[in-house]
Design a protein around this motif. Structure first.
Motif, PDB file in Angstrom:
ATOM      1  N   LEU A 279       0.834  -1.199   0.000  1.00 61.41           N
ATOM      2  CA  LEU A 279       0.000   0.000   0.000  1.00 61.41           C
ATOM      3  C   LEU A 279       0.872   1.254   0.000  1.00 61.41           C
ATOM      4  O   LEU A 279       1.984   1.249   0.535  1.00 61.41           O
ATOM      5  N   GLU A 280       0.368   2.316  -0.576  1.00 58.37           N
ATOM      6  CA  GLU A 280       1.103   3.584  -0.602  1.00 58.37           C
ATOM      7  C   GLU A 280       0.818   4.348   0.690  1.00 58.37           C
ATOM      8  O   GLU A 280       0.012   5.276   0.740  1.00 58.37           O
ATOM      9  N   LEU A 281       1.515   3.946   1.742  1.00 57.15           N
ATOM     10  CA  LEU A 281       1.347   4.524   3.062  1.00 57.15           C
ATOM     11  C   LEU A 281       2.504   5.470   3.374  1.00 57.15           C
ATOM     12  O   LEU A 281       3.604   5.306   2.833  1.00 57.15           O
ATOM     13  N   PRO A 282       2.280   6.449   4.231  1.00 55.86           N
ATOM     14  CA  PRO A 282       3.394   7.309   4.633  1.00 55.86           C
ATOM     15  C   PRO A 282       4.414   6.499   5.429  1.00 55.86           C
ATOM     16  O   PRO A 282       4.093   5.413   5.926  1.00 55.86           O
ATOM     17  N   PRO A 283       5.638   6.973   5.540  1.00 54.27           N
ATOM     18  CA  PRO A 283       6.620   6.245   6.357  1.00 54.27           C
ATOM     19  C   PRO A 283       6.079   5.994   7.759  1.00 54.27           C
ATOM     20  O   PRO A 283       5.442   6.862   8.361  1.00 54.27           O
ATOM     21  N   SER A 284       6.324   4.813   8.271  1.00 54.32           N
ATOM     22  CA  SER A 284       5.776   4.441   9.570  1.00 54.32           C
ATOM     23  C   SER A 284       6.192   5.420  10.665  1.00 54.32           C
ATOM     24  O   SER A 284       5.395   5.776  11.536  1.00 54.32           O
ATOM     25  N   HIS A 285       7.437   5.884  10.621  1.00 50.07           N
ATOM     26  CA  HIS A 285       7.929   6.771  11.674  1.00 50.07           C
ATOM     27  C   HIS A 285       7.307   8.165  11.607  1.00 50.07           C
ATOM     28  O   HIS A 285       7.466   8.963  12.535  1.00 50.07           O
ATOM     29  N   SER A 286       6.576   8.461  10.504  1.00 52.91           N
ATOM     30  CA  SER A 286       5.961   9.785  10.373  1.00 52.91           C
ATOM     31  C   SER A 286       4.583   9.849  11.023  1.00 52.91           C
ATOM     32  O   SER A 286       3.928  10.891  10.975  1.00 52.91           O
ATOM     33  N   ILE A 287       4.139   8.758  11.627  1.00 53.53           N
ATOM     34  CA  ILE A 287       2.797   8.694  12.214  1.00 53.53           C
ATOM     35  C   ILE A 287       2.888   8.952  13.715  1.00 53.53           C
ATOM     36  O   ILE A 287       3.655   8.306  14.427  1.00 53.53           O
TER      37      ILE A 287
END
Length: 367
Positions: A279-287
């Motif tokens: 999936l085109e998700l934002p970087p995990s660390h940006s959440i």
């Protein structure tokens, strides 16, 4: 004889380190470095590899990969009349586990023994007697104590995901979930480490910042460098183990663990874990999982712990970037979860479980 004890922490590459040591146990033993097994499965696996067979070409059985976690869980269960987690099956009684280690030392005559278990991190919080019980199995040994510690916001974010993977029903870190950690070893690193220092006052102590470990090439490379191990050539390379959930699906999994039967929730976790890399998700660390208020509280509570760790290592502070704890990431957790739900919902046929599909549909309406 030197005994190196790696006590964790969790989510710092400990599984990769255990996997590396186990897959190379035969070659290491030949070089005088013993990664001992504690049960029949581990010893049989070692014998098969020594005979030139490869009984587990892919993932190692958990008792083989993590024998000292099995030992630690057995010690904890014996201490407070508890039970060993069900994934460590068929373990012998605790005296037999200790006997197995002693007999391997007796017959292989190693100059170095390595015990590696993130579950050791729990010992002081339960009872320092556990530390004494373990270390007394090696009379006259020279001890090296190794622990890798992760900056508290990154650690709690990763550990929260690990608990979700286990199916735990927990509160979000942006709410009261933070409070459940403040007094235990998953927040108070002093409580994790101090008992070991008291039981082993003459030990060589190696406390590492996880950021330094990653910069040094990862858990295996850093462990070898810091402990100054001289390894034989031709060892199997490190491989990554125990990948984490993407943080955009934390809230989805958290609610699923609470709303669905265990088997349905477990299948949904597997489906989402397999799907999210595509999936085109934002970087995990940006959440952002905590929010400004909880980040401020977290930093305030952790400062004295950091100062104590720094004092142990002879410096003013342990984490050079501790103040970053107060800085929020860019994407709020609920916003990330809504976006992930939209992407998941656009995929047809990804889930065959009608109950899970109904849950996902109702969750989309709630978020």
């Amino acid at each position: 004889m030197r005994v190196i004890i790696f006590i964790g922490h969790h989510k710092v590459g400990s599984t990769s380190l255990q996997d590396y040591l186990s897959r190379n146990a035969v070659a290491l033993s030949g070089a005088g470095i013993l990664y001992p097994y504690v049960d029949f499965e581990g010893l049989a696996h070692f014998a098969a590899r020594a005979a030139g067979h490869n009984p587990s070409p892919n993932a190692l059985p958990i008792n083989v990969r993590e024998p000292h976690n099995a030992l630690a869980f057995k010690m904890l269960a014996t201490q407070h009349n508890g039970v060993v987690p069900g994934y460590h099956k068929g373990l012998p009684a605790l005296p037999q586990m200790f006997h197995a280690i002693k007999q391997q030392i007796r017959y292989s005559q190693p100059h170095t023994v390595i015990l590696a278990a993130e579950v050791f991190a729990n010992f002081n919080g339960v009872s320092p007697r556990l530390i004494e019980q373990l270390t007394q199995q090696f009379p006259g040994a020279e001890f090296t104590l190794v622990a890798t510690l992760r900056r508290i916001d990154e650690y709690l974010a990763s550990w929260q995901g690990q608990r979700l993977k286990f199916g735990h029903q927990i509160e979000p870190l942006r709410g009261t979930g933070l409070d459940s950690y403040l007094k235990g070893i998953h927040f108070n690193y002093r409580r994790m480490v101090e008992g070991w220092l008291q039981v082993l006052p003459q030990a060589t102590v190696i406390l590492r910042d996880y950021a330094q470990v990653r910069a040094a090439g990862g858990s295996v490379a850093d462990f070898i460098t810091q402990t100054q191990l001289e390894l034989p050539e031709g060892l199997a390379p490190e491989r990554r183990e125990n990948d984490s959930f993407h943080r955009s699906i934390y809230e989805i999994i958290r609610r699923a663990n609470a709303a669905l039967p265990q088997s349905n929730a477990a299948q949904l976790r597997r489906d989402l874990r397999d799907m999210t890399p595509n999936l085109e998700l934002p970087p995990s660390h940006s959440i952002e999982l905590f929010g400004a208020d909880n980040r401020a509280r977290m930093l305030d509570h952790f400062r004295p712990i950091d100062a104590w760790l720094g004092d142990v290592m002879g410096r003013q502070a342990f984490f050079e970037d501790l103040e970053v704890v107060s800085e929020q990431a860019g994407v709020p957790e609920l916003e990330a979860a809504r976006a992930a739900l939209d992407l998941i919902g656009a995929r047809e046929g990804w889930c065959k479980d009608e109950m899970a599909m109904q849950f996902m549909s109702s969750l989309a309406d709630e978020l």
